[in-house]
Design a protein around this motif. Structure first.
Motif, PDB file in Angstrom:
ATOM      1  N   UNK A 149       0.981  -1.104   0.067  1.00 22.34           N
ATOM      2  CA  UNK A 149       0.059   0.090  -0.121  1.00 22.34           C
ATOM      3  C   UNK A 149       0.876   1.225  -0.053  1.00 22.34           C
ATOM      4  N   UNK A 150       0.696   2.155  -1.155  1.00 21.62           N
ATOM      5  CA  UNK A 150       1.707   3.239  -1.211  1.00 21.62           C
ATOM      6  C   UNK A 150       0.582   4.522  -0.812  1.00 21.62           C
ATOM      7  N   UNK A 160      -0.342   1.288  13.173  1.00 16.98           N
ATOM      8  CA  UNK A 160      -1.737   1.625  13.186  1.00 16.98           C
ATOM      9  C   UNK A 160      -2.260   1.397  11.776  1.00 16.98           C
ATOM     10  N   UNK A 161      -1.421   1.889  10.762  1.00 20.64           N
ATOM     11  CA  UNK A 161      -2.115   1.605   9.368  1.00 20.64           C
ATOM     12  C   UNK A 161      -2.567   0.166   9.162  1.00 20.64           C
ATOM     13  N   UNK A 189      -0.402  -7.134   6.728  1.00 19.77           N
ATOM     14  CA  UNK A 189      -1.787  -7.737   7.232  1.00 19.77           C
ATOM     15  C   UNK A 189      -1.699  -8.833   6.066  1.00 19.77           C
ATOM     16  N   UNK A 190      -2.179  -9.995   6.881  1.00 20.52           N
ATOM     17  CA  UNK A 190      -2.540 -11.301   6.004  1.00 20.52           C
ATOM     18  C   UNK A 190      -4.004 -11.359   5.850  1.00 20.52           C
ATOM     19  N   UNK A 209       1.520  -5.078   2.838  1.00 19.92           N
ATOM     20  CA  UNK A 209       2.539  -4.418   3.622  1.00 19.92           C
ATOM     21  C   UNK A 209       2.317  -2.792   3.351  1.00 19.92           C
ATOM     22  N   UNK A 210       2.750  -1.979   4.161  1.00 19.71           N
ATOM     23  CA  UNK A 210       2.574  -0.657   4.174  1.00 19.71           C
ATOM     24  C   UNK A 210       3.708   0.093   3.777  1.00 19.71           C
ATOM     25  N   UNK A 211       3.740   0.972   3.013  1.00 20.89           N
ATOM     26  CA  UNK A 211       5.019   1.772   2.583  1.00 20.89           C
ATOM     27  C   UNK A 211       4.750   3.299   3.329  1.00 20.89           C
TER      28      UNK A 211
END
Length: 249
Positions: A149-150, A160-161, A189-190, A209-211
Motif C-alpha cells: 500500500x503506497x 496503526x495503518x 496484514x495477512x 505491507x505498508x510503505x
C-alpha cells in the motif's frame, strides 16, 4: 692494357683473371637458378588451392551449374546441441508448474483489483501495488500474493495503518480471514480471500505491507529480479525448482 712485366706480375695477373671468371660463373649460375624457379608454381596454401591442385574441383561444362561442385574443404561440421536428462526434467517440471499457476491467474488478478478498489473507497489517494513472485513470474501454485500500500493517509505509525487496513477489508464477505502482524519488523496484514462463492476451496493468501515513504524494498527487489530473469532466462527455472523444494521441507 699490356700485361705486367716479370714473373711475379704474370702470376698476379693470372690470379686476377681467375677470380673474375669465377665471379662471372657465379653470376651466371644465380641467373639460371632464378629463371628455373620462376617457372614452378608456388605450393598451394589456401583450401581452394589445395582442392584445385588435387583435382577435387572440376570446371562445369557449358550450361551446367557450378553450385553442386565438390564439398567444401576442409569439411564443416554443424554444431549439435545436446541436453542432459536433468535438463529435460527441469523443463517438464517448470511447464507443469506454469500450467497450474496459469489456471487461476485471472482470479488472482481479480482479487488484487477488488482489494485496490475497496482501499480507494476509504482512502482515495492510497494505491495497492502487486509485487513479488506474481510479477516476476516465479509463482508456484502455493505462492502468496504480495501487495504494497503506497500513499497511506497520515497515521501515527505503520502499525496503526495495518490495523486500519484490517478494519476496512474484514467488512467484505469475500475476505474470509485476517491476521495483523503489526509488530513484525515489516508490518503486514495477512488476508485469506475467496473470490468465488461457488468455489470455497479456492482461497488466496494475500500479504499487504505498508510503505510510509517513497521507497518500498519489495518493489525494488521485484524490479531488479525481473531484469535478471530477462538477461538470464535459466535463472527462472532454477529458482522455481529451488522454491518448490524448500517449500516441501
Amino acid at each position: 692494357r699490356g700485361r705486367p712485366a716479370g714473373n711475379a706480375g704474370d702470376d698476379a695477373f693470372v690470379a686476377l683473371v681467375a677470380r673474375v671468371r669465377a665471379l662471372e660463373d657465379a653470376i651466371t649460375k644465380l641467373q639460371t637458378d632464378k629463371s628455373c624457379h620462376s617457372q614452378v608454381e608456388p605450393s598451394p596454401t589456401t583450401s581452394a588451392q589445395i582442392i584445385a591442385a588435387t583435382g577435387a574441383i572440376s570446371r562445369p561444362a557449358a550450361g551446367q551449374s557450378a553450385v553442386a561442385e565438390a564439398p567444401p574443404w576442409p569439411p564443416v561440421l554443424a554444431p549439435v546441441e545436446t541436453h542432459s536428462a536433468l535438463h529435460w526434467d527441469v523443463v517438464r517440471y517448470v511447464g507443469q508448474n506454469d500450467a497450474q499457476v496459469q489456471t487461476p491467474q485471472a482470479a488472482r488478478e481479480a482479487v488484487v483489483q477488488a482489494l485496490a478498489h475497496r482501499l480507494r473507497a476509504s482512502w482515495p489517494y492510497a494505491q495497492l501495488v502487486c509485487y513479488g513472485s506474481m510479477r516476476t513470474g516465479l509463482s508456484t501454485p502455493t505462492s502468496d500474493i504480495d501487495c504494497a500500500m503506497l500513499n497511506p493517509p497520515p497515521i501515527a505509525s505503520m502499525q496503526h495503518a495495518v490495523y486500519f487496513l484490517r478494519s476496512i477489508f474484514e467488512q467484505e464477505s469475500w475476505v474470509v480471514g485476517t491476521t495483523a502482524l503489526a509488530h513484525a519488523a515489516l508490518p503486514i496484514l495477512k488476508l485469506q480471500v475467496a473470490p468465488e462463492s461457488r468455489r470455497p476451496d479456492l482461497i488466496f493468501q494475500v500479504d499487504v505491507s505498508v510503505s510510509s515513504g517513497p521507497v518500498h524494498y519489495g518493489l525494488i527487489a521485484t524490479h531488479v529480479f525481473s531484469g535478471e530473469i530477462g538477461a538470464r532466462p535459466p535463472v527462472r527455472a532454477l529458482t522455481i525448482v529451488v522454491k518448490d523444494y524448500l517449500a516441501s521441507l
